[in-house]
Scaffold this motif. Structure first.
Motif, PDB file in Angstrom:
ATOM      1  N   ASN A 129      59.420   1.539  78.252  1.00 39.24           N
ATOM      2  CA  ASN A 129      58.028   1.568  77.812  1.00 39.24           C
ATOM      3  C   ASN A 129      57.240   0.558  78.632  1.00 39.24           C
ATOM      4  OD1 ASN A 129      58.173   3.476  75.576  1.00 39.24           O
ATOM      5  ND2 ASN A 129      59.524   1.946  74.661  1.00 39.24           N
ATOM      6  N   ARG A 153      53.457  -1.257  79.437  1.00 40.96           N
ATOM      7  CA  ARG A 153      52.088  -1.578  79.049  1.00 40.96           C
ATOM      8  C   ARG A 153      51.392  -2.138  80.285  1.00 40.96           C
ATOM      9  NH1 ARG A 153      52.630  -5.432  75.006  1.00 40.96           N
ATOM     10  NH2 ARG A 153      52.938  -3.765  73.514  1.00 40.96           N
ATOM     11  N   GLY A 207      48.922   4.480  71.728  1.00 40.59           N
ATOM     12  CA  GLY A 207      49.616   3.494  70.907  1.00 40.59           C
ATOM     13  C   GLY A 207      49.899   2.211  71.645  1.00 40.59           C
ATOM     14  N   GLU A 208      51.001   1.572  71.287  1.00 37.22           N
ATOM     15  CA  GLU A 208      51.329   0.236  71.786  1.00 37.22           C
ATOM     16  C   GLU A 208      51.573   0.196  73.297  1.00 37.22           C
ATOM     17  OE1 GLU A 208      54.625  -3.266  70.910  1.00 37.22           O
ATOM     18  OE2 GLU A 208      54.535  -1.538  69.583  1.00 37.22           O
ATOM     19  N   TYR A 209      52.200   1.240  73.841  1.00 39.33           N
ATOM     20  CA  TYR A 209      52.501   1.288  75.270  1.00 39.33           C
ATOM     21  C   TYR A 209      51.679   2.374  75.939  1.00 39.33           C
ATOM     22  CZ  TYR A 209      56.404  -1.799  74.256  1.00 39.33           C
ATOM     23  OH  TYR A 209      57.163  -2.861  73.868  1.00 39.33           O
ATOM     24  N   ASP A 210      51.488   2.232  77.237  1.00 38.65           N
ATOM     25  CA  ASP A 210      50.717   3.208  77.999  1.00 38.65           C
ATOM     26  C   ASP A 210      51.582   4.344  78.537  1.00 38.65           C
ATOM     27  OD1 ASP A 210      48.174   1.823  77.841  1.00 38.65           O
ATOM     28  OD2 ASP A 210      49.122   0.307  79.120  1.00 38.65           O
ATOM     29  N   HIS A 253      59.440  -2.737  78.462  1.00 40.98           N
ATOM     30  CA  HIS A 253      60.524  -2.897  77.505  1.00 40.98           C
ATOM     31  C   HIS A 253      61.524  -1.777  77.744  1.00 40.98           C
ATOM     32  CE1 HIS A 253      62.499  -3.643  73.632  1.00 40.98           C
ATOM     33  NE2 HIS A 253      62.523  -2.337  73.519  1.00 40.98           N
TER      34      HIS A 253
END
Length: 153
Positions: free
Chosen positions: A68, A70, A100-103, A134
């Motif tokens: 993942n 970002r 969401g949290e990641y791109d 991650h």
């Protein structure tokens, strides 16, 4: 698309090496209409291409990683730059843009953990605007399929 077309698609997804004759026997049509249906499905882009699925472990590719990513910023230029930089690497099998949290989520295949680490350090971390990444290493693939569910009704 009718039930016969859906049957053709289901058969081809299972094994694309079936001949038109074999497919026609399975769906209860003669050769020519079966051939014409397959060609029409190809022309419409429903059948994109035929590929061979390889056993990655027998090729010495023992690690599957979902990474993942970002980015520091999400402007169109930054996103396009990231995509151009990452898609050229054969280790990366899939690039998925996320909300969401990641791109992004990357599916990466490597020979071993050291090879993946080299890729992460020398490729991923050196792409401009990487904020954070991650890695999740796959321990065991419970289900692995390329087949879509096609309702035959």
């Amino acid at each position: 698309m009718d039930a016969k077309d859906k049957m053709i698609l289901s058969i081809i997804q299972e094994d694309s090496t079936y001949s038109v004759k074999e497919i026609s026997e399975k769906i209860g049509l003669t050769f020519t209409p079966t051939y014409e249906r397959i060609k029409q499905l190809e022309k419409q882009g429903i059948i994109e291409k035929y590929v061979g699925l390889l056993n990655r472990e027998k090729l010495g590719l023992n690690i599957v990683v979902y990474c993942n990513v970002r980015l520091k910023e999400q402007s169109q230029k930054v996103l396009e730059t990231f995509e151009k930089n990452i898609e050229k690497h054969d280790e990366v099998q899939e690039i998925i843009s996320l909300s969401g949290e990641y791109d992004y989520m990357l599916k990466i295949i490597a020979k071993d953990i050291n090879s993946y680490n080299d890729f992460a350090v020398n490729v991923i971390s050196n792409i401009p605007n990487i904020g954070q990444y991650h890695s999740s290493i796959v321990l065991h693939e419970v289900k692995k399929s390329t087949k879509f569910k096609i309702d035959l009704d």
